[in-house]
Design an enzyme around this catalytic site. Sequence first.
Site, PDB file in Angstrom:
ATOM      1  N   ARG A  36      52.579  48.225  43.524  1.00  0.00           N
ATOM      2  CA  ARG A  36      53.538  47.331  42.875  1.00  0.00           C
ATOM      3  C   ARG A  36      52.887  46.315  41.934  1.00  0.00           C
ATOM      4  O   ARG A  36      53.551  45.705  41.108  1.00  0.00           O
ATOM      5  CB  ARG A  36      54.344  46.571  43.927  1.00  0.00           C
ATOM      6  CG  ARG A  36      53.549  45.561  44.703  1.00  0.00           C
ATOM      7  CD  ARG A  36      54.395  44.763  45.662  1.00  0.00           C
ATOM      8  NE  ARG A  36      53.545  43.849  46.407  1.00  0.00           N
ATOM      9  CZ  ARG A  36      53.929  43.173  47.471  1.00  0.00           C
ATOM     10  NH1 ARG A  36      55.137  43.314  47.932  1.00  0.00           N
ATOM     11  NH2 ARG A  36      53.093  42.348  48.074  1.00  0.00           N
ATOM     12  N   GLY A  40      43.493  48.745  43.250  1.00  0.00           N
ATOM     13  CA  GLY A  40      42.297  48.041  43.736  1.00  0.00           C
ATOM     14  C   GLY A  40      42.657  46.979  44.755  1.00  0.00           C
ATOM     15  O   GLY A  40      41.787  46.484  45.473  1.00  0.00           O
ATOM     16  N   ILE A  42      43.810  43.594  46.888  1.00  0.00           N
ATOM     17  CA  ILE A  42      43.223  42.252  46.965  1.00  0.00           C
ATOM     18  C   ILE A  42      41.712  42.343  46.754  1.00  0.00           C
ATOM     19  O   ILE A  42      41.125  41.549  46.014  1.00  0.00           O
ATOM     20  CB  ILE A  42      43.531  41.600  48.334  1.00  0.00           C
ATOM     21  CG1 ILE A  42      45.030  41.314  48.466  1.00  0.00           C
ATOM     22  CG2 ILE A  42      42.724  40.320  48.528  1.00  0.00           C
ATOM     23  CD1 ILE A  42      45.577  40.334  47.465  1.00  0.00           C
ATOM     24  N   CYS A  43      41.092  43.327  47.382  1.00  0.00           N
ATOM     25  CA  CYS A  43      39.629  43.424  47.362  1.00  0.00           C
ATOM     26  C   CYS A  43      39.065  43.335  45.947  1.00  0.00           C
ATOM     27  O   CYS A  43      38.242  42.475  45.638  1.00  0.00           O
ATOM     28  CB  CYS A  43      39.223  44.735  48.019  1.00  0.00           C
ATOM     29  SG  CYS A  43      37.500  45.134  47.837  1.00  0.00           S
ATOM     30  N   ALA A 269      42.486  28.071  54.228  1.00  0.00           N
ATOM     31  CA  ALA A 269      41.952  29.413  54.564  1.00  0.00           C
ATOM     32  C   ALA A 269      42.103  29.608  56.065  1.00  0.00           C
ATOM     33  O   ALA A 269      41.131  29.642  56.808  1.00  0.00           O
ATOM     34  CB  ALA A 269      40.494  29.512  54.128  1.00  0.00           C
ATOM     35  N   HIS A 444       6.575  47.360  54.632  1.00  0.00           N
ATOM     36  CA  HIS A 444       6.022  46.006  54.507  1.00  0.00           C
ATOM     37  C   HIS A 444       5.652  45.749  53.056  1.00  0.00           C
ATOM     38  O   HIS A 444       5.090  46.631  52.418  1.00  0.00           O
ATOM     39  CB  HIS A 444       4.789  45.885  55.394  1.00  0.00           C
ATOM     40  CG  HIS A 444       4.096  44.568  55.227  1.00  0.00           C
ATOM     41  ND1 HIS A 444       4.564  43.424  55.825  1.00  0.00           N
ATOM     42  CD2 HIS A 444       2.982  44.221  54.512  1.00  0.00           C
ATOM     43  CE1 HIS A 444       3.767  42.410  55.493  1.00  0.00           C
ATOM     44  NE2 HIS A 444       2.802  42.870  54.693  1.00  0.00           N
TER      45      HIS A 444
HETATM   46  C1  LIG Z   1      38.966  35.684  49.016  1.00  0.00           C
HETATM   47  C2  LIG Z   1      38.749  36.969  49.751  1.00  0.00           C
HETATM   48  C3  LIG Z   1      37.478  37.492  49.871  1.00  0.00           C
HETATM   49  C4  LIG Z   1      37.276  38.671  50.558  1.00  0.00           C
HETATM   50  N1  LIG Z   1      36.007  39.165  50.666  1.00  0.00           N
HETATM   51  C5  LIG Z   1      35.803  40.311  51.345  1.00  0.00           C
HETATM   52  C6  LIG Z   1      34.496  40.863  51.441  1.00  0.00           C
HETATM   53  O1  LIG Z   1      33.531  40.308  50.933  1.00  0.00           O
HETATM   54  N2  LIG Z   1      34.339  42.025  52.114  1.00  0.00           N
HETATM   55  C7  LIG Z   1      35.407  42.671  52.704  1.00  0.00           C
HETATM   56  O2  LIG Z   1      35.209  43.731  53.292  1.00  0.00           O
HETATM   57  N3  LIG Z   1      36.645  42.174  52.617  1.00  0.00           N
HETATM   58  C8  LIG Z   1      36.861  41.019  51.955  1.00  0.00           C
HETATM   59  N4  LIG Z   1      38.135  40.535  51.844  1.00  0.00           N
HETATM   60  C9  LIG Z   1      39.238  41.276  52.502  1.00  0.00           C
HETATM   61  C10 LIG Z   1      39.651  42.475  51.678  1.00  0.00           C
HETATM   62  O3  LIG Z   1      40.060  42.052  50.401  1.00  0.00           O
HETATM   63  C11 LIG Z   1      40.773  43.198  52.394  1.00  0.00           C
HETATM   64  O4  LIG Z   1      40.365  43.506  53.709  1.00  0.00           O
HETATM   65  C12 LIG Z   1      41.140  44.494  51.692  1.00  0.00           C
HETATM   66  O5  LIG Z   1      41.571  44.246  50.375  1.00  0.00           O
HETATM   67  C13 LIG Z   1      42.242  45.218  52.472  1.00  0.00           C
HETATM   68  O6  LIG Z   1      42.572  46.395  51.828  1.00  0.00           O
HETATM   69  P1  LIG Z   1      44.028  47.032  51.964  1.00  0.00           P
HETATM   70  O7  LIG Z   1      43.989  48.267  51.154  1.00  0.00           O
HETATM   71  O8  LIG Z   1      44.405  47.094  53.372  1.00  0.00           O
HETATM   72  O9  LIG Z   1      45.011  45.953  51.316  1.00  0.00           O
HETATM   73  P2  LIG Z   1      45.051  45.255  49.896  1.00  0.00           P
HETATM   74  O10 LIG Z   1      43.736  45.202  49.247  1.00  0.00           O
HETATM   75  O11 LIG Z   1      45.774  43.967  50.120  1.00  0.00           O
HETATM   76  O12 LIG Z   1      45.968  46.230  49.033  1.00  0.00           O
HETATM   77  C14 LIG Z   1      47.312  46.383  49.300  1.00  0.00           C
HETATM   78  C15 LIG Z   1      48.012  46.772  48.025  1.00  0.00           C
HETATM   79  O13 LIG Z   1      49.347  47.119  48.328  1.00  0.00           O
HETATM   80  C16 LIG Z   1      50.196  46.646  47.298  1.00  0.00           C
HETATM   81  N5  LIG Z   1      51.544  46.558  47.860  1.00  0.00           N
HETATM   82  C17 LIG Z   1      51.998  45.685  48.793  1.00  0.00           C
HETATM   83  N6  LIG Z   1      53.279  45.988  49.117  1.00  0.00           N
HETATM   84  C18 LIG Z   1      53.629  47.060  48.352  1.00  0.00           C
HETATM   85  C19 LIG Z   1      54.801  47.851  48.248  1.00  0.00           C
HETATM   86  N7  LIG Z   1      55.861  47.607  48.984  1.00  0.00           N
HETATM   87  N8  LIG Z   1      54.803  48.874  47.378  1.00  0.00           N
HETATM   88  C20 LIG Z   1      53.701  49.153  46.612  1.00  0.00           C
HETATM   89  N9  LIG Z   1      52.572  48.439  46.685  1.00  0.00           N
HETATM   90  C21 LIG Z   1      52.530  47.425  47.557  1.00  0.00           C
HETATM   91  C22 LIG Z   1      49.577  45.316  46.896  1.00  0.00           C
HETATM   92  O14 LIG Z   1      49.960  44.968  45.584  1.00  0.00           O
HETATM   93  C23 LIG Z   1      48.083  45.647  47.002  1.00  0.00           C
HETATM   94  O15 LIG Z   1      47.560  46.102  45.782  1.00  0.00           O
HETATM   95  C24 LIG Z   1      38.373  39.357  51.141  1.00  0.00           C
HETATM   96  C25 LIG Z   1      39.666  38.844  51.003  1.00  0.00           C
HETATM   97  C26 LIG Z   1      39.857  37.670  50.315  1.00  0.00           C
HETATM   98  C27 LIG Z   1      41.248  37.134  50.174  1.00  0.00           C
END
Ligand SMILES: Cc1cc2nc3c(=O)[nH]c(=O)nc-3n(C[C@H](O)[C@H](O)[C@H](O)COP(=O)(O)OP(=O)(O)OC[C@H]3O[C@@H](n4cnc5c(N)ncnc54)[C@H](O)[C@@H]3O)c2cc1C
Length: 465
Positions: A36, A40, A42-43, A269, A444
């Site tokens: 939506r 990529g 949140i990551c 946070a 080393h």
């Molecule tokens: C500031 C910050 C730093 C971070 N640093 C790290 C790190 O260094 N290392 C690490 O491993 N993790 C880190 N994370 C956590 C990591 O970003 C998440 O664990 C990861 O993005 C989860 O992946 P996901 O695919 O489950 O969800 P997300 O990455 O959240 O992706 C979900 C996607 O679904 C989409 N979506 C939601 N609802 C709908 C819908 N109804 N229809 C269509 N699309 C939809 C969203 O737009 C989004 O693109 C960090 C998070 C934050 C906030």
Amino acid sequence: MADQSFDVVVVGGGPGGYVAAIRAAQLGLKTAVVEREHLGGICLNWGCIPTKALLRSSEINHLLHHLDEFGFAADNVRFDLAKVVRRSRGVAKQLATGVGFLLKKNKVAVFDGAGKLAGKGTVAVEKDGKPVAKLTAKHIILATGARARQLPGIEADGKLIWTYKEAMVPTAMPKTLLVIGSGAIGIEFASFYLNMGAAVTVVEVMDRVLPVEDEEISVFARKAFEKQGMKILTGAAVKGVKKGADSVTVTVESGGKSQDITVDRVISAVGIVGNVEGLGLEGTGVKVDRTHVVIDEFCRTGEPGVYAIGDLCGAPWLAHKASHEGVVCIEAIAGLHPHPIDWTNIPGCTYCRPQVASVGLTEAKAKATGHEVNVGHFPFIGNGKAIALGEPDGMVKVVFDAKTGELLGAHMIGAEVTEMIQGYAVARTLETTEADLMHTVFPHPTVSETMHEAVLDAYGRAIHF
Ligand SMILES: Cc1cc2nc3c(=O)[nH]c(=O)nc-3n(C[C@H](O)[C@H](O)[C@H](O)COP(=O)(O)OP(=O)(O)OC[C@H]3O[C@@H](n4cnc5c(N)ncnc54)[C@H](O)[C@@H]3O)c2cc1C
């Protein structure tokens, strides 16, 4: 309106969703991703990647202010915040664009819109409230991720009180900052702003920082952060905020005493809530525990044909956990009989200065789950490479089962430990014992020798300390 059928439809294109989709396509399954907002997730767009780009800038700022130690001098060292943020956004964009190419290369269909369950084997896609597609599939994977939790009365307003999103794109550097929460996200931002010159206070309700880490690592981290000038209040709760024109006064209570701290900006946070709303879960067998979808070790929900992966399903909220769940979920769908997911084997990394990384059980958890343990430590001060790098602050701790020699957990703090923890993660996957680790030759001089020495120490054989 497009009406199409697929073997697999993935709702959400983050590191859980897009990796699951690519693996499905590799296995010959006709696959679609519904996203939506931004491929990529949140990551790549607002999490792992842009924060690491920012932290790289703050690390460089730190080094530039300590040039003398390495024999250099430079006058008038300064940074342009707009350029620092622009670089971070550019890195995020480059990688998120790459996801689009990867999906295309693997012939995954991408639908731009919000997806929701709409009857058995059906996902309805809407964009701006209008239907754009109805997709049918035997297997539907929910991968919609999570968002920042808001504390009642201390909700982020994007101006004075930030979530990670605003904290990632500051237009001006706050002189004073208060971070609520000392988990990985809170501590990374605290470290970034501190190393860019802000005065930073961290307020943590638990009795230690980085509370999911081994207690000795938390203690070490706190000392290191305080040495850098970070102010840390633990066992402390934020009771309220009063907003001024360009400042916030935060009331913090700890040990029965209350104090007011006035700062330019606050970062909240305090955790993560799953994006479970609007997914059409009502009336299905999908169970939600608070804000997270309940799954088994192959990511199956309570509804046949519906799976869930990643942040939507709860801790640990990590990109590689989301991707791993995606792969296991697809391989189970394809009948490849993958190993069930072992959530104790997901490494966790925090990219503060010094970095923190761990995998497996903490010493306390190992004991609480009935293990008799052998524990080894090794400090970075006993390591030649760490000293040559000018990074003598750090340590490695390992926890073994005293009876079987199984490596139960490894905990590290110091320069580049986020790159090294993988060694222990491999060891745990292979169920390596102390004997294998002791007989492995470490090159080393490398900081990784601390990993070897910590293992040796657990058996009274450390050489360099
Ligand atoms: C500031 C910050 C730093 C971070 N640093 C790290 C790190 O260094 N290392 C690490 O491993 N993790 C880190 N994370 C956590 C990591 O970003 C998440 O664990 C990861 O993005 C989860 O992946 P996901 O695919 O489950 O969800 P997300 O990455 O959240 O992706 C979900 C996607 O679904 C989409 N979506 C939601 N609802 C709908 C819908 N109804 N229809 C269509 N699309 C939809 C969203 O737009 C989004 O693109 C960090 C998070 C934050 C906030």
